[in-house]
Design an enzyme around this catalytic site. Structure first.
Site, short mmCIF file in Angstrom:
data_model
loop_
_atom_site.label_atom_id
_atom_site.label_comp_id
_atom_site.label_asym_id
_atom_site.label_seq_id
_atom_site.Cartn_x
_atom_site.Cartn_y
_atom_site.Cartn_z
N GLY A 1 5.79 3.53 4.60
CA GLY A 1 5.38 4.73 5.71
C GLY A 1 6.78 4.94 6.57
CG HIS A 2 7.08 8.14 9.21
ND1 HIS A 2 6.01 8.33 8.90
CD2 HIS A 2 7.18 8.07 10.71
CE1 HIS A 2 5.24 8.62 10.22
NE2 HIS A 2 5.92 8.41 11.33
CB SER A 3 6.11 3.57 11.69
OG SER A 3 4.86 3.69 10.90
N GLY A 4 7.14 1.96 8.48
CA GLY A 4 7.13 0.47 8.04
C GLY A 4 6.29 0.30 6.75
CB ILE B 1 -0.88 -0.08 1.23
CG1 ILE B 1 -1.84 -1.19 1.16
CG2 ILE B 1 -1.99 1.22 1.22
CD1 ILE B 1 -2.50 -1.29 2.44
CE LYS B 2 0.85 5.00 5.01
NZ LYS B 2 0.26 6.07 5.53
CG ASP C 1 2.37 11.19 12.09
OD1 ASP C 1 2.35 12.21 11.12
OD2 ASP C 1 2.65 9.99 11.38
CE LYS D 1 3.32 -0.09 11.90
NZ LYS D 1 3.61 1.12 12.34
#
Ligand SMILES: *[C@@H]1O[C@H](CO)[C@@H](O)[C@H](O)[C@H]1NC(C)=O
Ligand SMILES: *[C@@H]1O[C@H](CO)[C@@H](O)[C@H](O)[C@H]1NC(C)=O
Ligand SMILES: *[C@@H]1O[C@H](CO)[C@@H](O)[C@H](O)[C@H]1NC(C)=O
Ligand SMILES: *[C@@H]1O[C@H](CO)[C@@H](O)[C@H](O)[C@H]1NC(C)=O
Ligand SMILES: *[C@@H]1O[C@H](CO)[C@@H](O)[C@H](O)[C@H]1NC(C)=O
Ligand SMILES: *[C@@H]1O[C@H](CO)[C@@H](O)[C@H](O)[C@H]1NC(C)=O
Ligand SMILES: *[C@@H]1O[C@H](CO)[C@@H](O)[C@H](O)[C@H]1NC(C)=O
Ligand SMILES: *[C@@H]1O[C@H](CO)[C@@H](O)[C@H](O)[C@H]1NC(C)=O
Ligand SMILES: *[C@@H]1O[C@H](CO)[C@@H](O)[C@H](O)[C@H]1NC(C)=O
Ligand SMILES: *[C@@H]1O[C@H](CO)[C@@H](O)[C@H](O)[C@H]1NC(C)=O
Ligand SMILES: *[C@@H]1O[C@H](CO)[C@@H](O)[C@H](O)[C@H]1NC(C)=O
Ligand SMILES: *[C@@H]1O[C@H](CO)[C@@H](O)[C@H](O)[C@H]1NC(C)=O
Length: 704
Positions: free
Chosen positions: A527-530, A524-525, A649, A546
């Site tokens: 992200g900065h966390s995973g 999906i994307k 966030d 994730k």
């Protein structure tokens, strides 16, 4: 009257004589042959049970046939042996030289370790059938075998024969069957075989033969079965093979054949099996090469380098039941024409090629078709499921597809239009909506941001409102914390995590299954966390996974704080954590419930179903509902938890929406505990508007 009596008498005497003669003929008349049989029984260690010494060999022994009182056929195929015989099996058949009328010797499946004696060729001149299959014979085929001029069938397969194939075998002019398969023969196929005009079967498969296929073989006009597979034959397939108009089976697979397939092979009008897989063949296979071969039932072209358009005429061959064209460089689009009804029993494999374009209804006609490893695109129609294998293509609505980049560059290189998994170019694939109507939802990011900001602001406003109300009203409510509250504000997660509140434990295997091996199509994307993947559980429930790579210290911190948060809090305004998979050392997974309406940035505008160009935006009632929902979530974190948490966030993409547009806050990896109990500068803390605010907040948050 007397005359009549005499005639009857004469007839009766003649009759009995006749019977006597017939019976007499069945007994073995040659004493020499009887001794030879006993000698053979002893040298091969055969049992008295089959060959009892007291009875007549021609009438009572198993496997012996006689004509006119002489032995003509010995069949000891698969005989059991005496203990001594099976302990010392030997190819000692010297006694065979005593049979002058022996036409058939069958010792298949009887161990005869040793070599074929040289004298076979000179002494067994009456032999027509010699079957020594699976006899553990070693060493070379004697050159003298070429003197067995009566031989019609010679079977030597499945032994340990070495050396070259003697050219003298080309003198066996009456031969109709020559089976030398499954040995360790080397050298070339003798061109002298072209003299074997009566040959119907030539099997030399599974040897170590090299060199070219002699073009002379094309003269064997009665040949029906030619199997040269599993050798090291090189050079190209001779065009003369096309003259074999009686040929039914042609197997040249698993060799090192080069070059293209000559058009003259269209002369093989009776061909049923064509196996030329696993070679280095290349070039084009035009439709008109195959169109005369209407008897084809089984075709194997796999593991070559055939290029250009696939000969789709094969798909409508009336008798074809099996076609393997996998692992080639075939290209082109699937045909869109009707097939004859018999294809519904056919298994076709066109995997690992370069087919592209849409699926067509033609594939519904097969009982099974493997199309994996191509570049087909578009939607998979319902009728295609079940009898079809699709993995590693560029298809929509099925799992385990190629990467977007792979597909895009394939189509770009050929100047073709790539549908990008049904999404506008530049947008990564998103989980398919469970509800069919919203399937073609397209998110217009640009227009979203403004409205999202507005809603975020509204949410902040409501937070302040709720917080103020609470402050004035119930101070004591503070302590209604959720979950265990750590003594020092927080403890290092992992040390004392309450796993029961982290949902179900998933195995890594299950994660891989759910996400198609974490395939890029399901990404999906990042992200900065995973990295977020869509997934489908066995029970068909969609999930979001994730993946956190702990080797990145930033991601590790984010992961730790998120685990910590989930072990302490649970609220219907936070995204539901369904489970976790922590079994890998460096790769951790958190499993969330799938949010059918995505996040706020995606839901603000969507294309309507009826008219693809018109945008529908969220109505204002829903917008208000979202704003209040987001505010409730933030307020819970900040106000109802002890110590309070700060989200840090909050933005449109952190506001997730379930099927009823109820807010579920996501992006929880930045959440941290607010130290002290100060509500000063609340607004700057709640809104993490820029990177600079990170420095500002680090002082009041526990970062692990
Ligand atoms: C050869 O002998 C075996 C074993 O006795 C028997 O099963 C088989 O039918 C025989 N074959 C021929 C062709 O006579
Ligand atoms: C055992 O077999 C070998 C060869 O097969 C033969 O020479 C020998 O006489 C046999 N011994 C007996 C006791 O039959
Ligand atoms: C030899 O015997 C085996 C076993 O019965 C049989 O299958 C085979 O056909 C026979 N060989 C010939 C050439 O008849
Ligand atoms: C061929 O010989 C090897 C040993 O050299 C043996 O292991 C193998 O079983 C033999 N194969 C046959 C078919 O007799
Ligand atoms: C065949 O037999 C003849 C004599 O009968 C002999 O001259 C010739 O060398 C033999 N050929 C082979 C290939 O053994
Ligand atoms: C070939 O086979 C046919 C019939 O099967 C026979 O008449 C002819 O004699 C054979 N040719 C040779 C050279 O044996
Ligand atoms: C050719 O021989 C190989 C090995 O002996 C065998 O596996 C294959 O089935 C044969 N081909 C045909 C068409 O019978
Ligand atoms: C379909 O297959 C059957 C059996 O394989 C065959 O007899 C029949 O001729 C085929 N039908 C057509 C239309 O080719
Ligand atoms: C199709 O061919 C590929 C590659 O040769 C093979 O891996 C796959 O198992 C085949 N598919 C079927 C259904 O036999
Ligand atoms: C077939 O495709 C492969 C790449 O998959 C390529 O390396 C090879 O050169 C191609 N062969 C031909 C004959 O085009
Ligand atoms: C295939 O042909 C049918 C009519 O024969 C047509 O309705 C369909 O759109 C065609 N599909 C493609 C992909 O060309
Ligand atoms: C492929 O299918 C899509 C719809 O799924 C259609 O818009 C497109 O025109 C088709 N392409 C071709 C070449 O038929």
């Amino acid at each position: 009257m007397e005359d009549r009596c005499n005639r009857v008498l004469v007839c009766a005497v003649l009759f009995f004589l006749l019977i006597a003669c017939t019976v007499e003929q069945q007994f073995l008349v040659s004493r020499q042959e009887r001794l030879a049989l006993l000698q053979l029984r002893s040298s091969l260690g055969l049992r008295a049970k089959e060959w009892p010494i007291k009875s007549d060999p021609c009438t009572s022994w198993v496997g012996i046939q006689c004509t006119n009182g002489r032995v003509t056929s010995i069949n000891i195929s698969g005989f059991k042996r005496t203990r001594n015989g099976s302990q010392n099996p030997q190819f000692s058949v010297d006694a065979l030289q005593s049979f002058n009328f022996l036409s058939s010797f069958n010792a298949s499946n009887l161990a005869l370790p040793g070599s074929i004696p040289e004298w076979f060729g000179q002494r067994l001149s009456s032999l027509e059938v010699l079957d020594l299959r699976s006899c553990s014979i070693a060493r070379a085929i004697p050159f003298t075998l070429g003197n067995l001029s009566s031989l019609t069938e010679l079977y030597l397969s499945d032994n340990n024969l070495t050396g070259i194939v003697p050219t003298s075998l080309g003198q066996l002019l009456r031969l109709s069957v020559l089976d030398l398969s499954r040995n360790s023969l080397t050298g070339m196929i003798p061109g002298s075989f072209s003299a074997l005009g009566n040959l119907t079967l030539l099997d030399m498969s599974l040897n170590f033969l090299s060199g070219a296929i002699p073009p002379e073989i094309g003269t064997l006009s009665r040949l029906q079965f030619l199997n040269l597979s599993g050798n090291s034959l090189s050079s190209s397939i001779p065009a003369q093979l096309g003259d074999l108009s009686s040929l039914v089976d042609l197997d040249l697979g698993f060799n090192s054949l080069l070059g293209s397939v000559h058009r003259d092979l269209r002369g093989l009008k009776n061909l049923q099996k064509l196996m030329i897989g696993n070679n280095f063949l290349s070039g084009t296979l035009p439709d008109d090469l195959f169109s005369p071969l209407t008897q084809l039932q089984r075709v194997i072209l796999s593991h070559n380098a055939f290029t250009d358009d696939f000969p789709f005429v094969l798909w409508s061959m009336p008798q074809l039941r099996f076609l393997d064209a996998s692992r080639n460089n075939f290209t082109g689009t699937l045909p869109n024409h009707s097939l004859n009804a018999n294809a519904s029993f056919a298994v076709f494999n066109i995997s690992q090629n370069f087919f592209y374009g849409n699926l067509t209804s033609v594939i519904r006609r097969f009982s099974f078709i493997d199309m994996s490893g191509n570049y087909l695109q578009g939607r998979v129609p319902d009728y295609a499921r079940g009898n079809t294998s699709f993995s590693r293509n560029c298809l929509q609505n099925v799992a385990s597809q190629r990467r977007v980049s792979e597909c895009a560059s394939f189509y770009a290189e050929r100047g073709l239009v790539f549908d990008n998994f049904g999404l506008p170019n530049g947008v990564l694939p998103y989980p398919p909506k469970s509800d069919k109507k919203s399937h073609r939802t397209v998110i217009i990011l640009a227009s979203v941001l403004g409205a999202a900001g507005l809603i975020a602001l509204l949410a902040t406003f409501f937070v302040l409102l709720i917080v103020c109300k609470r402050k004035n009203g119930a101070k004591n409510q503070r302590d209604i914390g959720v979950g265990p509250v750590p003594a020092n504000g927080s403890s290092p997660p992992g040390a004392a995590l309450d796993f029961s509140s982290l949902g179900e434990t998933f195995t890594y295997k299950k994660i891989l299954e759910a996400t198609g091996e974490l395939s890029d199509v399901n990404l999906i994307k990042n992200g900065h966390s995973g990295d977020f993947f869509r997934g489908i559980l066995e029970d068909a429930n969609p999930i979001v996974i994730k993946k956190i790579d702990l080797r990145s210290s930033v991601k590790k911190e984010a992961y730790m704080s998120e685990l910590d948060l989930f072990s302490k809090v649970s609220h219907q305004r936070l995204v539901p954590l369904l489970g976790h998979c922590l079994e890998n050392e460096n790769e951790k997974f958190l499993i969330y419930k799938y949010m059918p309406n995505g996040d706020l940035s995606m839901s603000l505008f969507k294309k309507t179903n009826s008219d693809a160009d018109s945008l529908q935006s969220l109505d204002w009632i829903t917008r208000l509902k979202i704003a209040i929902g987001a505010a409730e979530g933030l307020s819970y974190l900040h106000h109802e938890c002890t110590p309070p948490f700060v989200h840090r966030d909050i933005r449109a993409s952190s506001i997730l929406l379930d099927d009823k547009f109820e807010v579920r806050l996501g992006s929880l990896s930045e959440v941290c505990v607010q130290e002290g109990d100060s509500h000063q500068n609340r607004i700057t803390r709640l809104l993490r508007l820029s990177q600079t605010s990170e420095q500002g907040t680090s002082g009041m948050c526990n970062v692990f």
